[in-house]
Design a protein around this motif. Structure first.
Motif, PDB file in Angstrom:
ATOM      1  N   MET A   1       0.813  -1.202   0.000  1.00  0.00           N
ATOM      2  CA  MET A   1       0.000   0.000   0.000  1.00  0.00           C
ATOM      3  C   MET A   1       0.846   1.251   0.000  1.00  0.00           C
ATOM      4  O   MET A   1       0.395   2.296  -0.421  1.00  0.00           O
ATOM      5  N   SER A   2       2.038   1.191   0.491  1.00  0.00           N
ATOM      6  CA  SER A   2       2.846   2.409   0.472  1.00  0.00           C
ATOM      7  C   SER A   2       3.910   2.319  -0.610  1.00  0.00           C
ATOM      8  O   SER A   2       4.931   2.965  -0.531  1.00  0.00           O
ATOM      9  N   THR A   3       3.635   1.469  -1.611  1.00  0.00           N
ATOM     10  CA  THR A   3       4.635   1.336  -2.672  1.00  0.00           C
ATOM     11  C   THR A   3       4.766   2.622  -3.445  1.00  0.00           C
ATOM     12  O   THR A   3       5.824   2.992  -3.911  1.00  0.00           O
ATOM     13  N   ARG A   4       3.624   3.341  -3.581  1.00  0.00           N
ATOM     14  CA  ARG A   4       3.702   4.582  -4.348  1.00  0.00           C
ATOM     15  C   ARG A   4       4.534   5.600  -3.599  1.00  0.00           C
ATOM     16  O   ARG A   4       5.199   6.423  -4.185  1.00  0.00           O
ATOM     17  N   LYS A  29      -4.557  17.433  -9.435  1.00  0.00           N
ATOM     18  CA  LYS A  29      -5.425  16.252  -9.523  1.00  0.00           C
ATOM     19  C   LYS A  29      -6.692  16.477  -8.720  1.00  0.00           C
ATOM     20  O   LYS A  29      -7.795  16.123  -9.131  1.00  0.00           O
TER      21      LYS A  29
ATOM     22  N   ALA B  44      -2.020  -1.982  -5.170  1.00  0.00           N
ATOM     23  CA  ALA B  44      -2.772  -1.878  -3.925  1.00  0.00           C
ATOM     24  C   ALA B  44      -2.670  -0.472  -3.373  1.00  0.00           C
ATOM     25  O   ALA B  44      -2.458  -0.275  -2.199  1.00  0.00           O
ATOM     26  N   GLY B  45      -2.779   0.531  -4.230  1.00  0.00           N
ATOM     27  CA  GLY B  45      -2.635   1.889  -3.746  1.00  0.00           C
ATOM     28  C   GLY B  45      -3.947   2.632  -3.792  1.00  0.00           C
ATOM     29  O   GLY B  45      -4.908   2.216  -4.441  1.00  0.00           O
ATOM     30  N   VAL B  46      -3.941   3.760  -3.098  1.00  0.00           N
ATOM     31  CA  VAL B  46      -5.111   4.636  -3.163  1.00  0.00           C
ATOM     32  C   VAL B  46      -5.212   5.170  -4.577  1.00  0.00           C
ATOM     33  O   VAL B  46      -4.209   5.396  -5.226  1.00  0.00           O
ATOM     34  N   GLY B  47      -6.402   5.364  -5.031  1.00  0.00           N
ATOM     35  CA  GLY B  47      -6.559   5.914  -6.366  1.00  0.00           C
ATOM     36  C   GLY B  47      -6.593   4.831  -7.423  1.00  0.00           C
ATOM     37  O   GLY B  47      -6.650   5.118  -8.608  1.00  0.00           O
ATOM     38  N   GLY B 119     -10.263  -2.017   1.116  1.00  0.00           N
ATOM     39  CA  GLY B 119      -9.145  -1.790   2.004  1.00  0.00           C
ATOM     40  C   GLY B 119      -7.972  -1.052   1.390  1.00  0.00           C
ATOM     41  O   GLY B 119      -6.896  -1.010   1.979  1.00  0.00           O
ATOM     42  N   ARG B 122      -7.235   4.652   3.187  1.00  0.00           N
ATOM     43  CA  ARG B 122      -7.238   4.815   4.632  1.00  0.00           C
ATOM     44  C   ARG B 122      -8.631   5.136   5.137  1.00  0.00           C
ATOM     45  O   ARG B 122      -9.056   4.637   6.170  1.00  0.00           O
TER      46      ARG B 122
END
Lengths: 94, 251
Positions: A1-4, A29, B44-47, B119, B122
């Motif tokens: 999830m914090s890969t970006r 954006k 698996a990121g936001v957006g 999920g 956040r």
């Protein structure tokens, strides 16, 4: 999830660990999402104003959802009185 | 074959006890469904959630209707007992809907929305976590506050970035302040980095817009159906109305 986030460069920045470019990137954006600010691309909207409009927009969306929940709860409650109506409406929806 | 059994399995799982374990099964079933549809959100990121896509909208709409009808079925059973008690005590009128009705609908809509995020964001995790906390404490009346992302407030000291110029120094607090306010509006976004807040906000706004669209459609459909149906109990008349109702509805 914090890969970006791992791809974010660690340039010397003036705002809380982010470079201006990244900020303006995210802000532009964001700007596309706010209906009021989407149309005028020529005007340079300040970051502060954009964030303020974003807050207002989210609040108005919350209010809309609350109103719709209110209406929905009333509609759903009023159909309970007549069980035939409730069954029909459910069959229309599902 | 798996895609055809997916909805059935999801419905069967949904008919089970209303627990969060069931939600996990639904999420897996959804994943199987949407992977077969060629969903491009591999990350698996936001957006990554495309809130504006029609399949996503339809999926949310369907889940919302399912959840609402489930809650109506369970609440009508319990409200019958409540109405008996109320009639005996003559305190509450049976005609007026319960005051928590709107809050319930809001809570259901938010829960289904947060689940649809899978999920990845956040705010969706915060919504589900706070609802879990609420149900565990047994305080169902506080659901109105739950979606705002109540939780342990981290007292983070305001960051002191290296200031490079006089102009920057003035601009910073305003922008940061506004981002903080924004973080309070989006669930679960207090005390996180600015970039995270902005990311979450973009996703949250798109999701909220989809929620509004779906609920608007549902409200119009229900109110339209109510207008078309006569307030009688005879099934024959209602049967005739169904023919005209569905004919105009599907057009």
């Amino acid at each position: 999830m914090s890969t970006r986030r791992a791809s974010r460069s660690s340039q010397p920045s003036s705002v809380a660990g982010m470079s201006d470019e990244q900020i303006s990137d995210l802000l532009s954006k964001l700007r596309q999402l706010i209906p009021q600010l989407r149309t005028n691309h020529t005007d340079k909207v300040s970051a502060s104003k954009l964030l303020q409009e974003t807050c207002n927009y989210i609040r108005s969306l919350h209010r809309e959802v609350d109103d719709l929940s209110d209406q929905l709860s009333q509609l759903l409650a009023s159909t309970d009185r007549d069980s035939d109506q409730a069954a029909i409406i459910r069959s229309l929806l599902l | 074959m798996s895609s055809s059994s997916g909805p059935a399995a999801a419905a069967a799982a949904a008919a089970a006890a209303d627990s969060h374990r069931k939600k996990r099964r639904k999420i897996e079933a959804d994943d199987a469904e949407e992977t077969s549809r060629g969903r491009k959100t591999a990350g698996a990121g936001v957006g990554e959630t495309t809130w504006r896509s029609l399949p996503q909208q339809r999926l949310y709409y369907t889940r919302l209707v399912e959840a609402l009808s489930r809650s109506r079925r369970s609440s009508s059973a319990s409200s019958a007992e409540a109405q008996d008690a109320a009639a005996a005590s003559a305190s509450a009128s049976a005609s007026s809907p319960p005051s928590s009705g709107a809050g319930e609908v809001r809570g259901i809509a938010d829960r289904v929305l947060a689940t649809a995020a899978k999920g990845r964001s956040r705010w969706s995790r915060a919504i589900l976590a706070s609802r879990l906390r609420m149900s565990r404490l047994g305080k169902h009346h506080k659901k109105a506050r739950a979606p705002t992302g109540r939780g342990p407030l981290k007292k983070k000291p305001p960051p002191q970035p290296a200031l490079e110029g006089g102009a920057r120094k003035r601009r910073l607090p305003a922008v940061e302040r506004r981002v903080k306010v924004l973080g309070r509006l989006v669930p679960g976004c207090r005390g996180i980095s600015m970039s995270s807040v902005l990311e979450e906000t973009s996703d949250y706004i798109a999701a909220l817009e989809m929620q509004v669209r779906a609920m608007t459609v549902l409200t119009q459909l229900l109110s339209g159906a109510q207008q078309q149906l006569p307030p009688t109990t005879t099934t024959t008349t209602s049967g005739g109305q169904i023919g005209s109702g569905s004919g105009s509805g599907s057009g």
